[in-house]
Design a protein around this motif. Structure first.
Motif, PDB file in Angstrom:
ATOM      1  N   ILE A  35     -35.992 -66.693 -88.785  1.00  0.00           N
ATOM      2  CA  ILE A  35     -36.108 -67.919 -87.551  1.00  0.00           C
ATOM      3  C   ILE A  35     -35.037 -68.100 -86.745  1.00  0.00           C
ATOM      4  O   ILE A  35     -35.018 -68.496 -85.790  1.00  0.00           O
ATOM      5  CB  ILE A  35     -36.526 -68.992 -88.606  1.00  0.00           C
ATOM      6  CG1 ILE A  35     -36.908 -70.084 -88.023  1.00  0.00           C
ATOM      7  CG2 ILE A  35     -35.467 -69.720 -89.550  1.00  0.00           C
ATOM      8  CD1 ILE A  35     -37.948 -69.973 -87.048  1.00  0.00           C
ATOM      9  N   ALA A  36     -33.766 -67.926 -87.553  1.00  0.00           N
ATOM     10  CA  ALA A  36     -32.674 -67.962 -86.673  1.00  0.00           C
ATOM     11  C   ALA A  36     -32.253 -67.117 -85.780  1.00  0.00           C
ATOM     12  O   ALA A  36     -31.950 -67.549 -84.515  1.00  0.00           O
ATOM     13  CB  ALA A  36     -31.113 -67.918 -87.752  1.00  0.00           C
ATOM     14  N   ARG A  37     -32.754 -65.899 -85.625  1.00  0.00           N
ATOM     15  CA  ARG A  37     -32.794 -64.839 -84.566  1.00  0.00           C
ATOM     16  C   ARG A  37     -33.674 -65.355 -83.508  1.00  0.00           C
ATOM     17  O   ARG A  37     -33.600 -65.275 -82.165  1.00  0.00           O
ATOM     18  CB  ARG A  37     -33.173 -63.537 -85.111  1.00  0.00           C
ATOM     19  CG  ARG A  37     -31.824 -62.960 -85.768  1.00  0.00           C
ATOM     20  CD  ARG A  37     -32.160 -61.238 -85.609  1.00  0.00           C
ATOM     21  NE  ARG A  37     -32.091 -61.162 -84.230  1.00  0.00           N
ATOM     22  CZ  ARG A  37     -32.532 -59.848 -83.941  1.00  0.00           C
ATOM     23  NH1 ARG A  37     -33.331 -59.229 -84.707  1.00  0.00           N
ATOM     24  NH2 ARG A  37     -32.733 -59.386 -82.608  1.00  0.00           N
ATOM     25  N   VAL A  96     -44.887 -68.778 -88.518  1.00  0.00           N
ATOM     26  CA  VAL A  96     -43.471 -69.459 -88.221  1.00  0.00           C
ATOM     27  C   VAL A  96     -42.809 -69.029 -86.846  1.00  0.00           C
ATOM     28  O   VAL A  96     -41.966 -68.196 -86.896  1.00  0.00           O
ATOM     29  CB  VAL A  96     -42.515 -69.147 -89.391  1.00  0.00           C
ATOM     30  CG1 VAL A  96     -42.799 -70.160 -90.509  1.00  0.00           C
ATOM     31  CG2 VAL A  96     -42.445 -67.653 -89.700  1.00  0.00           C
ATOM     32  N   ILE A  97     -43.284 -69.218 -85.966  1.00  0.00           N
ATOM     33  CA  ILE A  97     -43.074 -68.727 -84.407  1.00  0.00           C
ATOM     34  C   ILE A  97     -42.563 -70.070 -84.078  1.00  0.00           C
ATOM     35  O   ILE A  97     -43.626 -70.999 -83.694  1.00  0.00           O
ATOM     36  CB  ILE A  97     -44.153 -68.045 -83.846  1.00  0.00           C
ATOM     37  CG1 ILE A  97     -44.379 -66.848 -84.757  1.00  0.00           C
ATOM     38  CG2 ILE A  97     -43.581 -67.848 -82.449  1.00  0.00           C
ATOM     39  CD1 ILE A  97     -45.451 -65.977 -83.751  1.00  0.00           C
ATOM     40  N   PRO A  98     -41.409 -70.487 -83.304  1.00  0.00           N
ATOM     41  CA  PRO A  98     -41.160 -71.490 -82.531  1.00  0.00           C
ATOM     42  C   PRO A  98     -41.694 -72.024 -81.362  1.00  0.00           C
ATOM     43  O   PRO A  98     -41.989 -70.886 -80.592  1.00  0.00           O
ATOM     44  CB  PRO A  98     -39.757 -71.636 -82.489  1.00  0.00           C
ATOM     45  CG  PRO A  98     -39.102 -70.552 -83.221  1.00  0.00           C
ATOM     46  CD  PRO A  98     -40.435 -69.435 -83.546  1.00  0.00           C
ATOM     47  N   ASP A  99     -42.332 -72.937 -81.153  1.00  0.00           N
ATOM     48  CA  ASP A  99     -43.245 -73.504 -79.963  1.00  0.00           C
ATOM     49  C   ASP A  99     -42.297 -73.334 -78.773  1.00  0.00           C
ATOM     50  O   ASP A  99     -40.959 -74.013 -78.962  1.00  0.00           O
ATOM     51  CB  ASP A  99     -43.617 -74.618 -80.077  1.00  0.00           C
ATOM     52  CG  ASP A  99     -44.772 -75.153 -79.079  1.00  0.00           C
ATOM     53  OD1 ASP A  99     -44.600 -74.949 -77.723  1.00  0.00           O
ATOM     54  OD2 ASP A  99     -45.938 -75.558 -79.241  1.00  0.00           O
ATOM     55  N   ALA A 100     -42.405 -72.972 -77.596  1.00  0.00           N
ATOM     56  CA  ALA A 100     -41.550 -72.940 -76.512  1.00  0.00           C
ATOM     57  C   ALA A 100     -41.214 -74.279 -75.929  1.00  0.00           C
ATOM     58  O   ALA A 100     -40.274 -74.618 -75.234  1.00  0.00           O
ATOM     59  CB  ALA A 100     -42.266 -72.026 -75.413  1.00  0.00           C
ATOM     60  N   ALA A 101     -41.994 -75.353 -76.369  1.00  0.00           N
ATOM     61  CA  ALA A 101     -41.674 -76.566 -76.023  1.00  0.00           C
ATOM     62  C   ALA A 101     -40.417 -77.025 -76.576  1.00  0.00           C
ATOM     63  O   ALA A 101     -39.910 -78.106 -76.350  1.00  0.00           O
ATOM     64  CB  ALA A 101     -42.983 -77.697 -76.575  1.00  0.00           C
TER      65      ALA A 101
END
Length: 754
Positions: A35-37, A96-101
């Motif tokens: 997640i950090a990367r 667990v993929i961050p949303d671009a928002a």
């Protein structure tokens, strides 16, 4: 038959629980770098992002252990329902993929944005995973209710979880990261979480079915004795030992990777030793022996303190790394071994893990957040070397009154020696040897009078703490006379060193970040205007700036250093530096004159270059640079987000059609030329390697350097100097680095350059 069936059910339930713990610990350790990367390029790729991620994970871990401690005291049916609801809620947050928002807009505090995206993306899944270890172990303790010997072995599951973490530590950088893109890793992790959720639910159901009968429990159970309340002294000891291991790990890791050798992935070694100590100490009482590891700590801690006190770092690099890794392992074995010896019965299991988590969180916050703000060097390292001696004194407290006599004797001898240190006429080595002899005599005398080696051990611990503190103070007072400035923040410790008599033509100053030089400047009135180190006229940067030079130039530089490239500036030129570390900017202005002496207009943009350049593009359009120098790849933890396809697209939008991008890739451990060449091919640019080796003893302090110059300007490529010095680069088999996938392992040079 009934007993046989229950035994089979118990074995099956134990296997389910062990599998659940292994999978949860494996996922727990994988998700942190994953997640950090993913969010690193969003927030500048700085050390502050990693630190905030560390703090977030430690805080959530602590919350998870609070949750496990609270839930474990409830009926098993209640535990099953509540935990199943948590698992279902966590599954709803997958993948667990961050949303671009969540990408920052440049407004507000970046720290708030980092914590917000972490909470929204990984908060509940991470909480569910980190609660599993103590919670499932409490279920196993219920499974063996009334069987004290088998209950005592429940802590072996803690060793199993650390073994899984150690396995994940090896698998991620050497198997997963080089092969799979970040998105694929995130999807695979999310699938693994689904498997873990099923295992957790099956485990609690298996424990419920295998619950021993009241008759069997009554047969095997001892007479009911109410559990005695935990003493504050025991809980304080758990906190101290847990915090000690964490602080020692972070301090040693930072020191060996920044002050001994900037070798990529070297941080894996101390972390592996830290996890191995947990595996050994909680697997069996066989591995931890006080007679072996306490003397090892009491011997290695002063030796490590001595090394910190030697400005010339007199040990070879492999020996120094070995010394600090051995010392770290000894300290971790002592801290975790004493924790294993002090572990309570299974009824207190979750409280024990809660305090271990709290101690680890406090140690991590101290070393990762507090120390960079309040210390000007890695002073948490000598603190972690001195602490074991004081803990040893605490362990033997109250057993021998002679310990306190010895303590007073050690303090008097040490204080007297410190006061006389500057007046000693004999050599330093003889003086230290004399003090060491007095200390040994004090230990032997105390042990003899007390008729107990415990008293001698307590005194030895105090003496070691005093010696380490003494060496640390001495290093500040007298060990490094040439240091003019020593500062520290999130990005590491910096120091400005003075060589020669200030103001003399041959005198110089150097800015150092650990063992990495950020630039050096001569002090003479004429000499100080000459570019030096990696940025001389014949370096790749000098070639890019001096070839086909127009009437005026606009130059972008990623990485300020001491501002050496500003020496190329003429009236009418503009040099815009992007520097992430404000301490570097302050040092370049206060202790070096390149910026002030330059005839060009000098601009400094404070922050991560990629983030700032994106904001500038959106707000004002292209900077229209003639040359962009990317100078951020000399250390071990290179900012890979500055060397990706997405970064190249951004650089090209800020570059004139005839412009040049100069990548400074002088690195003893990484072969980055093929990576840059592949990026050039990906965007349709030409790339040449420019190497430079100065003559020995050159008067301008120039260093050997390596650059890759990228351009589409035919005039530049046809220049006689460029054609003569430019070298072709073979990028066969090298994949293009992107924000989603980069392979640092493939770029690692196993044969180190001289």
């Amino acid at each position: 038959m009934a007993e046989t069936r229950r035994a089979g059910e118990g074995s099956g339930a134990l296997a389910h629980c062990a599998s659940t713990i292994f999978v949860s610990a494996f996922l727990l350790f994988l998700v942190q770098p994953l997640i950090a990367r993913q969010i690193l390029p969003w927030f500048g790729g700085s050390a502050a992002v990693w630190t905030l991620c560390l703090v977030f994970f430690q805080v959530v871990l602590l919350v998870g252990y609070f949750y496990a401690d609270w839930l474990s005291r409830r009926p098993l049916r209640t535990q099953a329902i509540v935990h199943a609801l948590l698992l279902l809620a966590a599954c709803a947050m997958l993948p667990v993929i961050p949303d671009a928002a969540w990408k920052p807009t440049g407004q507000g505090d970046p720290a708030t944005g980092v914590l917000a995206v972490l909470a929204a993306t990984i908060g509940l899944p991470y909480l569910a995973v980190c609660t599993t270890g103590p919670l499932v172990q409490s279920w196993v303790a219920r499974l063996h209710a009334g069987d004290a010997p088998r209950q005592a072995k429940v802590y072996r599951l803690f060793a199993l979880s650390n073994l899984a973490a150690l396995f994940a530590l090896v698998v991620y950088p050497f198997v997963l990261e080089p092969v799979f893109a970040l998105r694929a890793q995130a999807i695979a992790w999310s699938a693994g979480f689904g498997l873990f959720a099923v295992l957790a639910i099956v485990s609690v159901l298996a424990v419920a079915r295998a619950k021993p009968s009241p008759v069997a429990a009554a047969i095997h159970a001892p007479a009911a004795v109410p559990a005695s309340p935990l003493s504050w002294a025991d809980q304080a000891l758990w906190l101290m030992l847990s915090a000690l291991g964490t602080v020692a790990l972070l301090a040693v890791s930072a020191f060996i990777t920044q002050d001994i050798a900037s070798v990529p992935m070297l941080w894996i070694v101390p972390l592996a030793l830290y996890l191995l100590s947990f595996v050994l100490c909680f697997d069996s009482d066989f591995w931890y022996r006080r007679w072996l590891f306490w003397p090892a700590v009491l011997v290695l801690a002063p030796v490590m303190g001595w090394y910190l006190n030697t400005p010339q770092r007199s040990l070879p690099i492999p020996a120094a790394i070995g010394l600090f890794c051995a010392g770290l392992f000894a300290i971790c074995m002592v801290s975790n071994g004493e924790l294993a010896r002090a572990r309570p019965g299974p009824a207190r299991l979750t409280r024990f893990y809660l305090l271990l988590s709290l101690g680890g969180a406090l140690g991590g916050i101290f070393a990762g957040v507090v120390a960079p703000h309040f210390f000007n060097g890695y002073w948490e390292l000598p603190a972690s070397l001195a602490a074991p001696g004081l803990i040893l004194l605490w362990l033997v407290r109250g057993r021998q009154q002679w310990v306190w006599f010895g303590f007073a004797l050690a303090v008097v001898v040490g204080f007297a020696a410190f006061l006389r240190m500057d007046a000693v006429a004999v050599s330093t080595n003889v003086f230290y040897a004399s003090i060491a002899a007095l200390a040994c005599l004090a230990v032997l005398y105390t042990a003899w009078r007390a008729r107990s080696w415990a008293a001698g051990a307590g005194l030895a611990g105090v003496l070691v703490s005093a010696i380490v503190a003494w060496l640390s103070i001495a290093s500040v007072r007298e060990a490094d006379n040439r240091t003019m400035l020593r500062v520290r923040n999130f990005y590491g410790a910096l120091r400005v060193e003075q060589f020669g008599i200030p103001g003399a033509p041959t005198a110089s100053r150097r800015l150092m970040h650990g063992v990495i030089s950020h630039g050096e400047q001569l002090q003479g009135a004429v000499q100080r205007r000459l570019p030096s180190t990696y940025y001389g006229p014949e370096s790749g940067a000098g070639l890019a700036l001096l070839t086909n030079r127009g009437a005026s130039q606009r130059v972008g530089v990623i990485g300020l250093g001491v501002g050496t490239l500003a020496a190329f500036g003429r009236s009418g030129d503009t040099f815009r530096f992007y520097e992430i570390n404000p301490r570097v900017t302050a040092a370049a202005r206060s202790h070096f004159t390149y910026l002030a002496d330059s005839a060009a207009t000098v601009e400094i943009a404070q922050g991560d270059a990629r983030l700032l350049m994106q904001q500038e593009l959106e707000a004002h359009g292209s900077q229209r640079f003639d040359v962009i120098v990317v100078d951020a790849f000399s250390g071990d933890a290179i900012p890979m987000h500055l060397m990706t396809r997405e970064a190249m697209a951004l650089y090209r939008r800020h570059l004139l059609p005839t412009g040049v991008i100069a990548f400074h890739i002088s690195n003893r451990h990484l072969a980055l030329a093929p990576v840059v060449k592949r990026l050039a091919e990906d965007v349709g640019m030409q790339g040449v390697r420019i190497g430079f080796k100065p003559a020995p003893g050159n008067p301008t302090l120039e260093h050997a350097s390596e650059y890759v110059l990228l351009t589409n300007d035919g005039r530049f490529l046809q220049d006689p100097v460029v054609r003569e010095r430019g070298e072709a680069i073979d990028a066969t088999g090298v994949a293009t680095w992107t924000d989603d996938h980069s392979n640092l392992l493939a770029a690692l040079q196993w044969t180190i350059k001289p």
